[in-house]
Design a protein around this motif. Structure first.
Motif, PDB file in Angstrom:
ATOM      1  N   LEU A 126       0.835  -1.208   0.000  1.00  0.00           N
ATOM      2  CA  LEU A 126       0.000   0.000   0.000  1.00  0.00           C
ATOM      3  C   LEU A 126       0.871   1.259   0.000  1.00  0.00           C
ATOM      4  O   LEU A 126       0.576   2.226  -0.686  1.00  0.00           O
ATOM      5  CB  LEU A 126      -0.929   0.007   1.220  1.00  0.00           C
ATOM      6  N   LYS A 127       1.955   1.232   0.788  1.00  0.00           N
ATOM      7  CA  LYS A 127       2.848   2.398   0.841  1.00  0.00           C
ATOM      8  C   LYS A 127       3.482   2.649  -0.533  1.00  0.00           C
ATOM      9  O   LYS A 127       3.616   3.782  -0.983  1.00  0.00           O
ATOM     10  CB  LYS A 127       3.935   2.191   1.896  1.00  0.00           C
ATOM     11  N   LYS A 128       3.848   1.530  -1.165  1.00  0.00           N
ATOM     12  CA  LYS A 128       4.453   1.663  -2.502  1.00  0.00           C
ATOM     13  C   LYS A 128       3.460   2.312  -3.461  1.00  0.00           C
ATOM     14  O   LYS A 128       3.804   3.200  -4.260  1.00  0.00           O
ATOM     15  CB  LYS A 128       4.853   0.273  -3.009  1.00  0.00           C
ATOM     16  N   TRP A 129       2.200   1.880  -3.356  1.00  0.00           N
ATOM     17  CA  TRP A 129       1.133   2.435  -4.223  1.00  0.00           C
ATOM     18  C   TRP A 129       0.958   3.936  -3.969  1.00  0.00           C
ATOM     19  O   TRP A 129       0.889   4.739  -4.914  1.00  0.00           O
ATOM     20  CB  TRP A 129      -0.155   1.654  -3.957  1.00  0.00           C
ATOM     21  N   VAL A 130       0.931   4.345  -2.691  1.00  0.00           N
ATOM     22  CA  VAL A 130       0.786   5.765  -2.345  1.00  0.00           C
ATOM     23  C   VAL A 130       1.973   6.554  -2.905  1.00  0.00           C
ATOM     24  O   VAL A 130       1.814   7.645  -3.482  1.00  0.00           O
ATOM     25  CB  VAL A 130       0.674   5.958  -0.811  1.00  0.00           C
ATOM     26  N   ALA A 187      -5.249  12.023 -11.113  1.00  0.00           N
ATOM     27  CA  ALA A 187      -6.529  12.624 -10.707  1.00  0.00           C
ATOM     28  C   ALA A 187      -7.657  11.611 -10.824  1.00  0.00           C
ATOM     29  O   ALA A 187      -8.534  11.524  -9.958  1.00  0.00           O
ATOM     30  CB  ALA A 187      -6.819  13.842 -11.574  1.00  0.00           C
ATOM     31  N   GLU A 188      -7.623  10.828 -11.905  1.00  0.00           N
ATOM     32  CA  GLU A 188      -8.669   9.812 -12.107  1.00  0.00           C
ATOM     33  C   GLU A 188      -8.617   8.763 -10.992  1.00  0.00           C
ATOM     34  O   GLU A 188      -9.649   8.357 -10.449  1.00  0.00           O
ATOM     35  CB  GLU A 188      -8.461   9.147 -13.475  1.00  0.00           C
ATOM     36  N   VAL A 189      -7.388   8.341 -10.644  1.00  0.00           N
ATOM     37  CA  VAL A 189      -7.232   7.349  -9.560  1.00  0.00           C
ATOM     38  C   VAL A 189      -7.743   7.935  -8.248  1.00  0.00           C
ATOM     39  O   VAL A 189      -8.500   7.289  -7.507  1.00  0.00           O
ATOM     40  CB  VAL A 189      -5.741   6.930  -9.439  1.00  0.00           C
ATOM     41  N   LEU A 234      -3.167   7.586   8.914  1.00  0.00           N
ATOM     42  CA  LEU A 234      -3.253   9.036   8.757  1.00  0.00           C
ATOM     43  C   LEU A 234      -2.224   9.584   7.766  1.00  0.00           C
ATOM     44  O   LEU A 234      -2.555  10.340   6.859  1.00  0.00           O
ATOM     45  CB  LEU A 234      -3.084   9.730  10.112  1.00  0.00           C
ATOM     46  N   SER A 235      -0.956   9.193   7.919  1.00  0.00           N
ATOM     47  CA  SER A 235       0.074   9.829   7.078  1.00  0.00           C
ATOM     48  C   SER A 235      -0.147   9.513   5.602  1.00  0.00           C
ATOM     49  O   SER A 235      -0.018  10.385   4.742  1.00  0.00           O
ATOM     50  CB  SER A 235       1.470   9.394   7.524  1.00  0.00           C
ATOM     51  N   ASP A 236      -0.536   8.233   5.298  1.00  0.00           N
ATOM     52  CA  ASP A 236      -0.763   7.884   3.886  1.00  0.00           C
ATOM     53  C   ASP A 236      -1.995   8.588   3.332  1.00  0.00           C
ATOM     54  O   ASP A 236      -1.998   9.061   2.187  1.00  0.00           O
ATOM     55  CB  ASP A 236      -0.911   6.365   3.731  1.00  0.00           C
ATOM     56  N   THR A 237      -3.059   8.648   4.134  1.00  0.00           N
ATOM     57  CA  THR A 237      -4.289   9.316   3.656  1.00  0.00           C
ATOM     58  C   THR A 237      -4.016  10.789   3.401  1.00  0.00           C
ATOM     59  O   THR A 237      -4.414  11.347   2.374  1.00  0.00           O
ATOM     60  CB  THR A 237      -5.428   9.151   4.694  1.00  0.00           C
ATOM     61  N   LEU A 238      -3.282  11.433   4.337  1.00  0.00           N
ATOM     62  CA  LEU A 238      -2.969  12.846   4.140  1.00  0.00           C
ATOM     63  C   LEU A 238      -2.014  13.034   2.963  1.00  0.00           C
ATOM     64  O   LEU A 238      -2.063  14.050   2.260  1.00  0.00           O
ATOM     65  CB  LEU A 238      -2.375  13.458   5.414  1.00  0.00           C
ATOM     66  N   ALA A 239      -1.152  12.035   2.740  1.00  0.00           N
ATOM     67  CA  ALA A 239      -0.264  12.120   1.559  1.00  0.00           C
ATOM     68  C   ALA A 239      -1.106  12.141   0.281  1.00  0.00           C
ATOM     69  O   ALA A 239      -0.821  12.882  -0.664  1.00  0.00           O
ATOM     70  CB  ALA A 239       0.705  10.949   1.548  1.00  0.00           C
ATOM     71  N   LEU A 240      -2.176  11.304   0.256  1.00  0.00           N
ATOM     72  CA  LEU A 240      -3.066  11.283  -0.918  1.00  0.00           C
ATOM     73  C   LEU A 240      -3.816  12.609  -1.041  1.00  0.00           C
ATOM     74  O   LEU A 240      -4.016  13.135  -2.134  1.00  0.00           O
ATOM     75  CB  LEU A 240      -4.049  10.114  -0.826  1.00  0.00           C
ATOM     76  N   TRP A 241      -4.209  13.171   0.117  1.00  0.00           N
ATOM     77  CA  TRP A 241      -4.874  14.479   0.077  1.00  0.00           C
ATOM     78  C   TRP A 241      -3.910  15.555  -0.438  1.00  0.00           C
ATOM     79  O   TRP A 241      -4.295  16.477  -1.122  1.00  0.00           O
ATOM     80  CB  TRP A 241      -5.388  14.865   1.472  1.00  0.00           C
ATOM     81  N   LYS A 242      -2.623  15.397  -0.073  1.00  0.00           N
ATOM     82  CA  LYS A 242      -1.634  16.368  -0.556  1.00  0.00           C
ATOM     83  C   LYS A 242      -1.551  16.308  -2.086  1.00  0.00           C
ATOM     84  O   LYS A 242      -1.357  17.328  -2.761  1.00  0.00           O
ATOM     85  CB  LYS A 242      -0.265  16.085   0.063  1.00  0.00           C
ATOM     86  N   GLN A 284       3.740   5.827  -5.459  1.00  0.00           N
ATOM     87  CA  GLN A 284       3.624   5.945  -6.923  1.00  0.00           C
ATOM     88  C   GLN A 284       2.650   7.062  -7.303  1.00  0.00           C
ATOM     89  O   GLN A 284       2.895   7.826  -8.251  1.00  0.00           O
ATOM     90  CB  GLN A 284       3.182   4.605  -7.512  1.00  0.00           C
ATOM     91  N   ILE A 285       1.556   7.175  -6.560  1.00  0.00           N
ATOM     92  CA  ILE A 285       0.594   8.261  -6.852  1.00  0.00           C
ATOM     93  C   ILE A 285       1.277   9.617  -6.617  1.00  0.00           C
ATOM     94  O   ILE A 285       1.141  10.549  -7.416  1.00  0.00           O
ATOM     95  CB  ILE A 285      -0.681   8.122  -5.990  1.00  0.00           C
ATOM     96  N   LEU A 286       2.051   9.712  -5.517  1.00  0.00           N
ATOM     97  CA  LEU A 286       2.785  10.960  -5.240  1.00  0.00           C
ATOM     98  C   LEU A 286       3.747  11.294  -6.385  1.00  0.00           C
ATOM     99  O   LEU A 286       3.861  12.443  -6.807  1.00  0.00           O
ATOM    100  CB  LEU A 286       3.583  10.811  -3.933  1.00  0.00           C
ATOM    101  N   TYR A 287       4.425  10.260  -6.874  1.00  0.00           N
ATOM    102  CA  TYR A 287       5.369  10.456  -7.984  1.00  0.00           C
ATOM    103  C   TYR A 287       4.639  10.976  -9.224  1.00  0.00           C
ATOM    104  O   TYR A 287       5.105  11.880  -9.915  1.00  0.00           O
ATOM    105  CB  TYR A 287       6.069   9.124  -8.269  1.00  0.00           C
ATOM    106  N   PHE A 288       3.446  10.417  -9.479  1.00  0.00           N
ATOM    107  CA  PHE A 288       2.638  10.828 -10.643  1.00  0.00           C
ATOM    108  C   PHE A 288       2.209  12.295 -10.530  1.00  0.00           C
ATOM    109  O   PHE A 288       1.921  12.936 -11.535  1.00  0.00           O
ATOM    110  CB  PHE A 288       1.390   9.938 -10.749  1.00  0.00           C
ATOM    111  N   CYS A 289       2.112  12.802  -9.290  1.00  0.00           N
ATOM    112  CA  CYS A 289       1.600  14.170  -9.099  1.00  0.00           C
ATOM    113  C   CYS A 289       2.709  15.215  -9.099  1.00  0.00           C
ATOM    114  O   CYS A 289       2.452  16.394  -8.833  1.00  0.00           O
ATOM    115  CB  CYS A 289       0.830  14.273  -7.784  1.00  0.00           C
ATOM    116  N   GLY A 290       3.944  14.802  -9.389  1.00  0.00           N
ATOM    117  CA  GLY A 290       5.048  15.767  -9.408  1.00  0.00           C
ATOM    118  C   GLY A 290       4.798  16.852 -10.447  1.00  0.00           C
ATOM    119  O   GLY A 290       4.209  16.601 -11.492  1.00  0.00           O
TER     120      GLY A 290
END
Length: 1948
Positions: A1676-1680, A1700-1702, A1720-1728, A1682-1688
């Motif tokens: 799950l952390k790896k997935w989060v 955005a679609e994900v 919390l940290s992963d969810t907030l990372a996704l919110w970021k 990857q999403i962060l990397y996509f949002c660079g």
């Protein structure tokens, strides 16, 4: 709501001389008012309007006088003076008309006296002998004949003298014109005088007919007769003189007919004479001798075309066509005129003459209508719709209704309208509705495409003729079709006009037919319902144009429809809120309400109170994702029908809300609309406040008490004041450091409109003024805007500061002014090109400061005591002169140094900045009222000299043969020789060896530039700014080049400005002009030299800009020597081009470099309304050079000519004047394309491209075959008739070689161009039999082009054939083409010919199937015949045919047919044999038996793709369960092909696999969206059991595209079907599949692969979590991550959109769930990630991210049913909502303490200040233009302020405190460290850092605010009260006292 300016009328007063005044004083009486005293009083007034009032009192006074007053000498004197005054007034003065109308009321007894006075004055006037004073006399004569009885009587008395004067004036003006040949200005004046003289002669004959009636004067000796003959002779000469203006010739045509009519006997014979003149059949025996002697030139057989046209005009306008007074001869003349005009229409192509022709033809239709009323039955037959003449007129209409000239289009509409009336006049009595002519016309018009503009106006005329209902009976969908067209702005006005005509006519029809209002529902269904559908779902452009053009007209026609619209839209507004691409019902509702309110159909108070729309609804509209919905909601609040309507409190609050979230719009049009709408609001406030002030003054206190229910006027005014102050607060608040360009542009534009609207004259009560809210901080903020890199922001800020300069300078002390001046001087020599622009604006502001001399300039420029003492000199003039002097001193010194080393100059002091500032200073100075003339003269001379010197230093670089690459960046020995040559070219200017050794300056450059800085008169801080750490100064080639071409640019603009701004000094007298003729000539020679020598595009384009300014000045000036210069220069350059002298320095490469620009400027300077002689001469020369002749030895003149022609055809300023030369240009380009010389072919291609754009317009569609940029054959060849024989001849020549039996490869280059042109034409049902230019002769040649050996030519012949074959001719043509194909047994099979024929069949069938929307019996039969014929040649698709390319082409035809038949199930079922044959073709293919070829065989891939497409089109039909289950004979014939989908997926060729996979994906998407078309149900059967195959493919597929498509298919499949099969097919459990897909994201080397892998993995994770599968935390952390990397920020748009679609897909389950699932940290990372995407620069990404908020808000609304939630919102609002939602979630999850700390880290940011400042310094020095990765939209402080606002709210709501240890302590220490570091960096910045270190200053300012806000919140969180404020207060006090920057107030 339109804002109109009031127009003031100017009236010049008249004055009397002292003799006249003495006479009046003698008769005037002081005690009583008499005529003399009234006149005396009138003459003493100095105001023309007051004099008018006075003159109006004359007649009442005269009428009171007694009968004996006729003998009174006073009256005689007064009448004399009135006469003299009348003749002295100019024609345009209103006083003249008032005087005439007053004197018209002169009593009978005084009439005789009045006439005597006027005759006396007129006689004196007629004695004028100066030709240049004739105009005044002519104007007086014209005025006397215009409704002025005294004037007319005077002319009657002096009839012979007047005739003699007119006769003399015509001859004198003609002679004077001949003498002044070549002097355009004088000639133009004389032409206009001549025109007036002819018009006055005609007036004399028309208005005073009684003087020439009777036969007394008709004998040769009579003076009147001789004068008439003279006038006739002169008029004839003018008519025949082609050198005169066209208007003079036209009027002469009228005069010839008028004078002849007055003189001719018998009058009945006159029409015959005119007929003979027009047809060239005049016999001298039958014509009077006087006519032959005076008009002999007209009696020839061949009159020029233009003369014929003007004679036709004369006959139509001057003869009486009513009442049949001219009998049969008149009718014959009418028909003759029509045939002459129609024959002329194909000859006259020059725009002015073509316009004149269309106007004359329109007059002919009016005359025909008049003649028809009393005409003979024969005339009715000749003018019937089916007659030959009317047919030809229709042909003219069809070829001209889309003409590029508005005037011709307008006349064409009039002609068509009259034509219908003429036809109706011929069929009176019969039924119009069933008239075959009208029925045929309607049918033809409806069959035309809707992109034909002429169709709309013609249908509109027909609607008025036959009624809307009759047209709708033919096709009920017409309204919808027209609305669909309205997404094209060029068509929208035409479409809306037609719709208006139709629905208005329809309503009138209904109201007259039905008494009750039962018809309204039917009317609504036809006209309103389609509109509402489009408004809700249509695209942006279409809805915008419909709202702008159609909606107001509809509401005007039937205002009651509004309630119907609102009812329909309200019902669905909450459900259908729209999206970023559609308005939805809410948006449609806003648009309708806005339009209704703006046009006065509704009041806002009614809208809200009646519940039509709630405030929440308007709020949602104001922050809608669709920008146009926001604009409409704002318009609804601001726009009203009455500009004085009071603005309510509710409106003000909503507008505030709007301004919080909409100022940062990236779309310029949206920004302009916001500014424009808010301006209307400010005007409303301003105008309603004036009404309120008046109310307040007029009402007594008692009245105020009685009306206490409404608000007190003063209360409303106070509200206004508060509202405007808060609006300004918001606008200044958003000008914070780092605010984006859109925000700044919007804020400054709105502030500018506030300043303009509320700047009312003194003495008037003013509700608000901008300077009331200005303080020093705000002035500083505006000045800081100059540092923006966007010039429009600088312009706005400068404009605003100019309006507020008095207040602004009050807030600036001398220290500040000095700092700004120093910064401006430093910036003016910066190496950053945009810095000098900032410097220019700063200096232009500072020159308005009175103390500038004293504060700053005194240090640098020596004082001129005389200037200081001269109090008359304005501050601006004094300061500007001093500033320019200082800049000039600097630049002169720098030029001196640059001569020693240009490299050092480029690196340390590029000179262009100084020159730019000088130009800027000159441009804002008014040169009409200068005081220091001698100083300015000296200054101009110095400036011109400086320009020449600077140019001499830098020009060798831009004129070298390789200006872009001067200094070698490497030491490559191969390029050394080339380099040496270039260096030798530019050597002469250099006095040292920098260039020769071509070395890079190292350390000593730094030292030398510092030494140099000391020598210069002012210290240059730029060298200091470079910082101590960089000890070298690299000079790149780019820097040298930029220095040189920008210097050239600035010199050109400066010289252009000097020419343009300064009044030219004439030779005769030393005037106040600051520039001499000699200087202007030198400047002209300078431009000529550089335009013809420069090789660098930037340099010659900008020299051109300056040269254009010079040309404008020359065209306006009255010095003849200057006036003739353009002509001389043009002749010289054309001679030089022609001579092709070897010593010529003209550049023959680089598209002739500056030569086309030079000639363009010379030609564009010709006055628009002149005869364009220079253009005609130039075009004739160039076309003769461009058309190759055998004698010419050198091709260089031809290349130059082609390049220059290209530039001229592209120049929009030449407009329609260039069109007559287009045909010759096409010929030159086609012939040039056949040249053996590459340079000629290249230039010909470029010319051809320019001509195609000029003829067919700028390409508006991506589709090459779109009809938007095409023309009917008839229209094309009628506009360019000479191209018809040329193209036909060329085509014939080319195709003759293609059919020869010898298989030799003859390629004709011109074939390609011919097909390109022909492919742009299309047939029209309107191309009738009356045109000689039929399209049919082209068809056989184009068919033959299909046999070309060149593949591309065969393809183009297929496309080019389509337009030439009418739709109903297609089946016949296709059959004949198919029959021409060989049989398998034929001996000679030529594959090229087969291929070309098949391509033609393919394109013809394609257009045929697309055009037939309805299936008629003919169509069915045609299709059967084609399919039968195709069956006979089926061998071409099988192995019998060895050529794979032709097999593929044949298969493409079969694919098209099977796709068409597959769509229509019923139709397809009838062709059993066809499906059987398809199966046989498939069975026979190599896909079944195995492929024996390798991929290198020509055409193999093409063949495999075509056969695969065939299988894909056949499979869904044969797999249909209905067919397979029927068991019929047909079903047996239609058995499934021998290939399955699985079989195809295992094919070795990836092209086959890819096609199949794409088909599966399409079918799957159709299935998921439930959009399977009727007759395609077989698709569902094909999708069964594919999971195994696809999973296996996913692991084994080697082709990247196929692999991505497989993954996408799996992503679109139901995972419940996929996962159970993973174990057996690929031996993976779901978790392993997830790990595999996440690894794919890492290892994939393409964006596409990463995206689809992430989407698939995300879908898998959600599916597993929802089904309570365990997933390891690591995965799950790896997935989060990857999403962060996509949002660079630096990622591609596709990756950001995927992220955005994900995020949207996981919102409900993970982001806003009741309980935390990810931690919390992963969810907030996704919110970021969401927050990051909402600040992305790309609007598409922001809109996609905003959908996350939409999901969250929708769930919130569903759970808390009562509250209204904003759902479809724009990014700024979404960001605010996101932080709000986050804070709510932290409360819901019970994670407030930990969550707040994470959000504080977001607030503080992760900026490493040391690293940032270092990289910024590097960037600023190294890259001249490259700005790196910059986000021009995101504003860090906006999101910081929003986050802090929500954090503060959360802390105050929950009373949160935290113990001061652990995380909190770490964060506090970090924040304090950060704060100290920022403070240190700010102090280290140089003075005025906002200009010298803009990027660094902005970064520090932002970080400063972030740390302060963070410290503030940390302080609130500390639990120990004692230490709560201590640190912060200590820090804040310290920070504010340092004064390095203004701490900005926190925005809400």
């Amino acid at each position: 709501m339109v804002l109109k300016k009031k127009k003031e009328i100017q009236v010049d007063a008249f004055f009397l001389d002292h003799h006249q005044l003495e006479k009046l004083q003698k008769f005037s009486k002081a005690e009583e008012q008499n005529l003399a005293s009234l006149l005396l009083h009138c003459a003493q007034l100095r105001n023309g309007i007051q004099q008018i009032q006075c003159i109006k009192q004359i007649m009442p006074l005269v009428k009171k006088m007694d009968q004996t007053s006729a003998c009174d000498p006073m009256v005689k004197t007064c009448l004399d003076i009135l006469g003299e005054t009348y003749f002295s007034l100019s024609m345009k003065n209103p006083l003249k008309k008032v005087l005439a109308s007053s004197l018209n009321g002169l009593p009978e007894e005084l009439m005789m006296l009045g006439v005597q006075s006027f005759v006396c004055c007129l006689r004196a006037e007629l004695k004028t002998t100066d030709v240049y004073l004739y105009r005044k006399v002519l104007d007086n004569l014209a005025s006397c004949m215009e409704d002025f009885s005294l004037g007319r009587a005077s002319i009657k008395n002096l009839f012979e003298e007047v005739l003699q004067f007119l006769q003399k004036s015509l001859l004198d003006i003609q002679e004077e014109n001949r003498k002044n040949l070549g002097n355009c200005i004088v000639q133009t004046q004389l032409m206009h005088d001549l025109l007036i003289a002819i018009k006055v002669s005609m007036m004399l004959i028309q208005k005073l007919q009684e003087n020439i009636q009777g036969n007394l004067w008709k004998h040769n000796e009579s003076f009147v007769w001789q004068s008439m003959c003279s006038l006739l002779k002169s008029s004839t000469n003018f008519l025949m003189d082609a050198t005169l203006l066209q208007t003079v010739q036209t009027t002469s045509g009228l005069a010839v007919i008028l004078f002849t009519r007055a003189m001719y006997e018998p009058v009945e014979e006159l029409p015959s004479l005119v007929s003979d003149l027009l047809l060239g059949t005049v016999k001298h025996t039958g014509v009077p001798a006087w006519f032959v002697s005076n008009c002999g030139a007209l009696c020839t057989a061949e009159l020029p075309d233009s003369v014929l046209l003007f004679l036709c005009h004369g006959a139509l306008a001057m003869l009486d066509w009513k009442n049949g007074s001219m009998g049969e001869n008149g009718e014959k003349l009418l028909l003759d005129i029509a045939s002459v005009l129609l024959s002329l229409s194909s000859e006259l192509k020059e725009s002015s003459v073509a316009t004149c022709l269309s106007r004359v033809l329109a007059i002919w239709t009016n005359s025909a209508l008049a003649a028809l009323a009393s005409g003979s039955p024969n005339l009715k037959i000749k003018l019937n719709g089916n007659s030959d003449i009317i047919g030809k007129v229709l042909e003219y209409i069809y070829t001209h209704w889309d003409h590029p000239l508005d005037a011709i289009r307008h006349q064409t509409k009039l002609i068509f309208k009259n034509l219908l009336q003429i036809h109706q006049g011929t069929i009176t009595g019969s039924n119009e509705e069933s008239d075959p002519f009208l029925s045929r016309l309607i049918k033809h018009l409806l069959s035309l495409d809707w992109h034909v503009k002429g169709k709309y106006s013609s249908l509109g005329c027909l609607v008025e003729c036959v009624g809307t209902e009759n047209i709708l009976q033919l096709d009920r969908t017409i309204p919808v079709q027209i609305l669909d067209v309205m997404n094209d702005q060029s068509l929208a006005p035409y479409a809306s006009d037609l719709l208006e005509t139709m629905f208005t006519n329809h309503k009138a029809h209904f109201t007259s037919s039905f008494r009750e209002s039962t018809w309204i529902d039917q009317w609504h269904n036809i006209w309103v319902s389609p509109l509402l559908v489009i408004l809700c779902e249509g695209n942006h452009d279409q809805t915008t144009y419909i709202i702008d053009y159609y909606l107001p007209k509809l509401l005007k026609c039937n205002p009651d429809s509004l309630s119907y619209m609102i009812r329909i839209l309200q019902a669905s507004a909450d459900a259908n809120l729209g999206s970023c691409s559609t308005r939805g019902a809410l948006g449609a509702l806003m648009a309708c309400l806005r339009t209704a309110r703006a046009h006065g159909h509704l009041e806002l108070s009614n809208i809200v109170s009646n519940g039509l729309v709630s405030t929440e609804c308007i709020k949602q509209g104001l922050v809608h994702q669709h920008s146009q919905v926001c604009i409409d909601a704002l318009g609804l609040l601001c726009e009203t029908h009455r500009t004085t309507e009071t603005v309510s409190t509710e409106e003000m609050q909503l507008i505030h809300f709007f301004m919080m979230y909409n100022l940062n719009s990236q779309s310029p049009s949206v920004r302009q609309q916001i500014v424009s709408i808010l301006r209307k609001l400010f005007c409303r406030i301003q105008e309603s406040s004036q009404v309120l002030y008046k109310l307040e003054q007029n009402k007594t206190k008692q009245e105020l008490l009685e009306n206490s229910t409404t608000m007190h006027p003063l209360g409303i005014l106070q509200q206004y004041k508060d509202f405007m102050s808060s609006v300004c607060d918001r606008l200044f608040e958003v000008l914070f450091p780092g605010s984006s360009h859109p925000t700044r542009f919007s804020a400054l534009s709105i502030l500018e409109s506030i300043a303009e609207v509320f700047s009312v004259p003194k003495g008037q009560a003013q509700v608000f003024q901008l300077d009331q809210v200005i303080d020093s901080t705000r002035v500083h903020t505006l000045i800081q805007c100059f540092a923006s890199t966007f010039e429009e922001v600088k312009v706005l800020a400068f404009g605003l500061l100019m309006k507020l300069r008095d207040v602004a300078f009050n807030f600036q002390d001398s220290g500040n002014i000095d700092l700004l001046f120093q910064a401006a001087m430093d910036l003016s020599t910066s190496t950053k090109p945009y810095d000098c622009v900032t410097a220019s604006y700063l200096l232009n502001l500072l020159v308005h400061h009175e103390g500038l001399q004293h504060i700053c300039l005194g240090k640098w420029v020596e004082h001129n005591a005389q200037v200081d003492e001269n109090t008359l000199v304005s501050t601006v003039e004094k300061n500007t002169l001093a500033v320019i002097k200082l800049l000039l001193m600097n630049v002169e010194e720098e030029i001196f140094q640059a001569k020693k080393s240009l490299l050092r100059a480029a690196a340390s002091f590029p000179m262009y900045g100084r020159v730019h500032c000088i130009t800027g200073a000159l441009q804002q100075l008014s040169f009409n009222n200068l005081t220091l003339v001698s100083e300015w003269k000296e200054m101009v001379t110095r400036l011109i000299l400086m320009s020449y010197k600077l140019s001499a230093v830098v020009s060798p670089v831009v004129q070298s043969s390789s200006p872009e690459g001067l200094i070698p960046m490497d030491t490559d020995p191969e390029s050394a020789g080339r380099l040496q040559m270039i260096l030798n070219e530019i050597q002469p200017q250099d006095t040292n060896d920098y260039f020769m050794q071509a070395k890079i300056l190292k350390e000593h450059c730094k030292e030398e530039s510092e030494k140099l800085a000391d020598q210069r008169p002012m210290k240059n801080t730029c060298t200091e700014m470079r910082g101590k750490e960089r000890q070298m100064c690299d000079v790149t080639a780019q820097m040298v080049l930029v220095c040189c071409w920008r210097s050239m640019k600035e010199v050109s603009l400066l010289l252009g400005t000097l020419c343009k701004l300064l009044p030219s000094q004439t030779t005769s007298e030393p005037s106040n002009g600051l520039i001499t003729i000699e200087q202007v000539k030198n400047i002209g020679d300078y431009f000529k030299h550089h335009l013809l020598q420069s090789r660098h595009r930037g340099a010659f384009e900008l020299a051109y800009a300056g040269f254009v300014q010079l040309m404008e000045m020359l065209s306006r000036c009255n010095s003849e020597s200057l006036h003739k210069m353009p002509e001389q220069w043009l002749s010289c350059v054309l001679e030089e081009i022609k001579s092709c002298d070897p010593s010529s320095t003209l550049c023959a490469t680089r598209r002739s470099a500056g030569i086309p620009f030079y000639i363009q400027a010379l030609l564009a300077s010709e006055p628009k309304k002149s005869r364009t002689d220079l253009l005609k001469m130039t075009m004739a020369e160039l076309i003769s050079l461009a058309t190759p002749s055998n004698e010419s030895l050198s091709v260089i003149p031809q290349v130059h000519a082609l390049n220059i022609l290209r530039a001229l055809y592209r120049d929009t300023r030449l407009g329609e004047n260039i069109m007559p030369y287009v045909a010759d240009g096409i010929k030159a380009s086609i012939l040039g394309f056949m040249s053996p010389v590459w340079a000629v072919r290249n230039s010909s291609t470029l010319l051809f491209s320019a001509l195609i754009t000029r003829i067919f317009g700028v390409k508006r569609e991506k589709d090459e075959n779109s009809k938007k940029n095409r023309m009917t054959g008839g229209e094309f060849f009628s506009r360019f008739p000479s191209l018809y024989p040329f193209l036909l001849k060329q085509l014939e020549f080319v195709t003759n070689t293609l059919n020869s039996e010898v298989e030799e490869l003859k390629v004709h280059p011109s074939l390609f161009l011919l097909l390109l042109i022909l492919g742009r034409l299309y047939p029209s049902p309107m191309d009738g039999t009356h045109s000689a230019l039929s399209m049919a002769p082209f068809v056989p040649f184009i068919i033959r082009c299909g046999h070309s050996p060149v593949y591309r030519c065969r393809e183009m012949s297929g496309q080019a054939l389509v337009p030439f074959v009418m739709v109903n001719e297609v089946p016949h043509t296709v059959l004949s083409l198919l029959e021409g194909l060989p049989n398998s047994t034929s001996h000679c099979i030529r594959q090229n010919s087969i291929h070309g024929t098949l391509l033609q069949v393919f394109h013809l069938l394609q257009s045929y199937l697309e055009s037939k929307q309805f299936v008629s019996l003919d169509f069915q039969q045609d299709l059967t015949d084609i399919i039968t014929c195709l069956g006979t040649k089926l061998w071409l698709a099988k192995r019998l045919n060895p050529c794979l390319v032709t097999r593929a082409a044949y298969l493409d035809v079969l694919v098209m047919l099977s796709t068409h038949l597959g769509k229509c199930k019923k139709q397809g079922m009838q062709f059993h044999e066809f499906w059987k044959e398809m199966n046989s073709v498939i069975s026979n293919s190599e896909l079944v038996s195995g492929i024996p070829y390798s991929s290198v065989v020509p055409g193999l891939i093409q063949y495999l793709q075509s056969i695969t497409k065939l299988i894909i089109s056949v499979l869904p039909v044969t797999a249909d369960p209905d067919i397979q289950g029927s068991g019929s004979a047909a079903a047996k014939k239609m058995s499934k092909p021998s290939l399955s989908i699985t079989h195809l997926l295992h094919c070795d060729f990836h092209e086959v696999r890819l096609l199949v996979l794409e088909a599966i994906l399409l079918w799957l998407k159709q299935k998921n969206s439930k959009q399977i078309a009727e007759g395609r149900e077989g698709v569902l059967c094909l999708l069964i059991d594919l999971e195994d195959t696809l999973l296996t493919m996913a692991l084994k597929e080697t082709n990247h595209q196929c692999f991505c498509t497989v993954l996408e298919i799996l992503y679109n499949m139901d995972l419940r079907n996929v996962l159970p099969k993973t174990e057996c097919s690929i031996k993976m459990n779901p978790n392993e599949l997830l790990t595999w897909s996440l690894n794919l994201v890492d290892i994939s080397n393409s964006t596409e692969g990463q995206i689809i892998a992430l989407k698939f993995a995300s879908k898998l994770i959600i599916h597993l979590l929802q089904n309570h599968h365990q997933i390891s935390e690591q995965v799950l952390k790896k997935w989060v991550q990857q999403i962060l990397y996509f949002c660079g920020d630096e990622q591609e748009t596709e990756m950001l959109l995927a992220a955005a679609e994900v995020l949207k897909s996981i919102t409900s389950f993970l982001l806003i769930s009741e309980k935390l699932i990810l931690g919390l940290s992963d969810t907030l990372a996704l919110w970021k990630c969401v927050v990051l995407l909402l600040q992305n620069e790309d609007l598409v990404v922001r809109d996609a991210a905003a959908e996350v908020i939409q999901v969250a808000q929708s769930e919130k609304k569903n759970n808390e049913e009562t509250e209204f939630a904003l759902r479809i919102v724009n990014a700024p609002m979404a960001l605010d909502l996101a932080f709000g939602i986050l804070c709510e979630l932290l409360q819901r999850w019970g994670e407030i303490p930990a969550g707040v700390l994470i959000l504080l880290e977001w607030l503080l940011g992760d900026s490493d200040l040391k690293r940032d400042s270092e990289t910024s310094a590097l960037e600023e020095d190294d890259y001249l233009f490259d700005k790196g990765e910059v986000n021009f939209w995101a504003e860090k402080l906006t999101h910081v302020r929003q986050l802090s606002k929500h954090l503060l709210q959360l802390i105050s709501m929950t009373h949160l405190t935290l113990p001061h240890h652990g995380e909190l302590k770490r964060l506090s220490i970090t924040a304090l460290d950060q704060a100290q570091l920022v403070e240190h960096h700010l102090q280290a910045l140089p003075p005025a850092p906002e200009f010298s270190k803009t990027a660094e200053f902005t970064r520090l300012a932002i970080q400063n605010e972030r740390t302060l806000l963070c410290l503030k919140i940390l302080n609130l969180l500390k639990s120990d009260d004692t230490c709560k404020n201590e640190n912060l207060e200590k820090y804040v006090t310290k920070s504010s006292s340092s004064g390095n920057m203004d701490t900005l107030s926190q925005g809400d």
